[in-house]
Scaffold this active site. Structure first.
Site, short mmCIF file in Angstrom:
data_model
loop_
_atom_site.label_atom_id
_atom_site.label_comp_id
_atom_site.label_asym_id
_atom_site.label_seq_id
_atom_site.Cartn_x
_atom_site.Cartn_y
_atom_site.Cartn_z
N ARG A 298 -8.22 3.23 3.74
CA ARG A 298 -8.67 2.24 2.75
C ARG A 298 -9.74 2.81 1.82
NH1 ARG A 298 -8.48 -3.13 6.73
NH2 ARG A 298 -6.23 -3.47 6.42
N TYR A 439 -0.84 -1.35 -0.84
CA TYR A 439 -0.77 -0.76 0.49
C TYR A 439 -2.13 -0.61 1.16
CZ TYR A 439 -1.02 3.91 -1.91
OH TYR A 439 -1.35 5.00 -2.67
N GLU A 440 -2.07 -0.30 2.46
CA GLU A 440 -3.24 -0.30 3.36
C GLU A 440 -3.92 -1.66 3.41
OE1 GLU A 440 -3.31 2.02 5.28
OE2 GLU A 440 -2.05 3.41 4.16
N GLY A 441 -3.13 -2.70 3.33
CA GLY A 441 -3.65 -4.07 3.31
C GLY A 441 -3.83 -4.51 1.88
#
Length: 598
Positions: A298, A439-441
């Site tokens: 992140r 992406y990555e949340g």
């Protein structure tokens, strides 16, 4: 498409005068980080980014990665570039010297990573995911797993991946169905399918180490029943050589809007009985372990927003200085001028420049908190740094990636109609940037993480500590010499008041109405991001003002810092006041419309 030149002067200034690399260098193990070393590292990394990676960016976009008979071929030049990167030792920069790493701080590693991403985002994704795998195994792997994998992953001889997503389980990781059946000898047989696996298959290295989330037969339902496994592409013999191929394959590559040269793989495990996997840590704690890798990623993804915006900005500036169109608004000369002379183009370029510099400072500031959390010998200081890093991570990921999209879009706008034409390259930056808020949340998930896990969980303690630090800088700026410092001090104070108002509402409302808090979470994160950006910009302006009074000062650069900061004060910080109402009242209409009314 223009070339890329790393903004080393701004990187150096931010590290030295805003983030405090000198303080990080006092932490145990980092004493080698002298100003001369930092300069040398930045200069050499800039050369690789400019001369090797950047020229492949357009090639990779046009060619993409291809899948033939289960083998992935990367775009022309990418494999050779990867081995130049590895041979230069760049993959090892922030890792444990016991396993071949260079042991340098993340605060210095992050600017280097920014260069790779600006030069060639598709390429940079492979090292970024690999470094997350290294972090995870370093913290949670067994001694045997560390001995088997870390040295090769740190050198870059092998690469690592993150395998979370499945067709039915996107952000809802608890819905994962991949199975892991224990064999009684310490191994598990893994069966299932994963999608969106970045560099899940490629031709850079002769082995790929997959970190895979799966369920054991006795696992409880939901997220608490997820375990984590190391699943290598090729088995590793006791002497470190490669053995048989594991039962896994790339069954497809996704066709994407951008990052075409990054092979986004569909991975199939266990088509012929089961891929051999090794449990990391304990069963049913996989999501806990995976968050080590995800938080690392992140921060890296937040940096992508900065990096792509920087690349788009450099190209927009180059175009604006060369494109001749229309006469100037002032003066009597009827001859057309370059468009950088037109006020609205200047507004767009300064909107890009001021926020890129603020976002860069935030990413580096977060890295410095990470280094202090892990290495500061003062327990209380390390605890506070960890709390700050936890608070800043979702803000860095979301605010910076939102800016990456907004500012790369603005870069297209500076080009006018030519920006919509692929050959200029401006569109590629916008297309590449668009994945980062997802992406990555997703950024909505980051906003929920900020308000629920980072704010409500500690009663706003970490946020209040940061707000107090920001207010001290606002006061220092407001009382400093000159109108520019006074103005940013005043505007930063106004933004802090808006942030405090919103924070108090979130803390109070969160006791009884989580849906209302969630409805304003994205706006709250944006408010926090803009305010922190103003705080770090003000710190930079205070330093620049002091440096301008010194003999031999880089007057042009420092004066530019003051003007850019004043623009942030005049045009960006005032936006915070308008975000309070959507945060505190916007939820009333969000859930009012019936599902059948959409």
């Amino acid at each position: 498409m223009t070339s890329y030149n790393a903004p080393i002067r701004d990187m150096r200034f931010t590290l030295t005068h805003v983030v405090g690399l000198d303080q990080v260098a006092t932490l145990p193990g980092f004493d080698v980080v002298t100003p001369d070393l930092a300069d040398q590292v930045l200069e050499e990394a800039g050369k690789l980014a400019r001369d090797v990676l950047a020229p492949l960016n357009w090639v990779g976009d046009q060619e993409g990665a291809t899948l033939e008979n289960g083998a992935v071929r990367t775009a022309t030049g990418f494999r050779d570039a990867y081995w130049k990167y590895v041979e230069g030792g760049w993959n090892a920069v922030p890792f444990d010297p016991d396993y071949g790493g260079q042991g340098l701080p993340w605060t210095l590693a992050l600017p280097i990573q920014e260069m790779w991403t600006s030069a060639n985002m598709s390429f940079s994704l492979c090292p970024m995911l690999n470094q997350g795998a290294v972090e995870l195994l370093t913290i949670h792997g067994s001694e045997e797993q560390k001995k088997t994998y870390l040295e090769k992953l740190i050198s870059g001889e092998w690469t690592g991946t993150m395998n979370l997503t499945e067709p039915q389980a996107g952000s809802d990781v608890g819905a994962v169905r991949t199975k892991a059946v224990p064999q009684g000898d310490g191994t598990y047989l893994i069966t299932g399918q994963k999608i969106f696996i970045t560099f899940g298959e490629h031709d850079f290295t002769n082995n790929i180490v997959h970190l895979v989330l799966a369920r054991t037969p006795t696992a409880p339902a939901g997220i608490k029943g997820i375990s984590l496994f190391v699943v290598p592409k090729f088995m590793v013999n006791a002497d470190g050589t490669l053995g048989d191929r594991n039962d896994l394959r790339c069954s497809g590559l996704e066709h994407k809007m951008g990052i075409h040269a990054s092979p986004t793989a569909v991975m199939s495990y266990g088509d012929n009985g089961g891929a051999i996997g090794y449990l990391v840590g304990e069963e049913n704690r996989g999501i806990e372990y995976m968050f080590t890798m995800m938080n690392n990623a992140r921060l890296g993804v937040g940096l992508q927003g900065v990096a792509i915006a920087e690349r788009a900005y450099q190209q927009a500036v180059d175009y604006a200085k060369g494109r001749v169109q229309s006469r100037a608004l002032t003066g009597k000369d009827p001859a057309p001028v370059t468009i950088i002379n037109h006020p609205d183009v200047r507004r767009m370029l300064l909107t890009m420049k001021s926020q890129i510099e603020a976002a860069r400072a935030l990413a580096y500031y977060t890295a410095a908190a990470l280094d202090n959390a892990h290495h500061n010998p003062d327990r209380d200081a390390a605890r506070k740094a960890a709390a700050l890093n936890d608070l800043l991570t979702p803000i860095t990921k979301a605010w910076c990636t939102d800016l990456g999209v907004e500012l790369s879009s603005l870069g297209v706008q500076v080009h006018g109609g030519m920006g919509f034409i692929e050959e200029t390259g401006a569109a590629q930056h916008y297309r590449d940037a668009r994945i980062a808020p997802i992406y990555e949340g997703t950024n909505g998930i980051q906003a929920n993480d900020l308000v629920f896990r980072k704010l409500l969980r500690d009663g706003g303690s970490a946020a209040q500590t940061l707000i107090a630090e920001m207010r001290a800088v606002a006061t220092e700026a407001r009382n400093g010499p000159g109108d520019d410092l006074e103005t940013i001090g005043q505007r930063l104070e106004e933004a802090i008041v808006a942030l405090e108002t919103a924070t108090a509402w979130v803390l109070d409302t969160g006791k009884s109405d989580l849906s209302a808090v969630a409805g304003g979470a994205v706006h709250y994160l944006r408010l926090f991001g803009i305010t922190i950006g103003g705080f770090l910009t003000a710190k930079g302006m205070i330093a620049a003002q002091d440096l301008l009074r010194q003999r031999g000062a880089d007057t042009s650069f420092l004066d530019g810092k003051m003007i850019t900061g004043r623009f942030y004060a005049d045009q960006i910080l005032p936006l915070t006041a308008g975000l309070v109402a959507p945060i505190t009242a916007g939820h009333r209409s969000i859930m009012a419309l019936g599902e059948d009314q959409f």
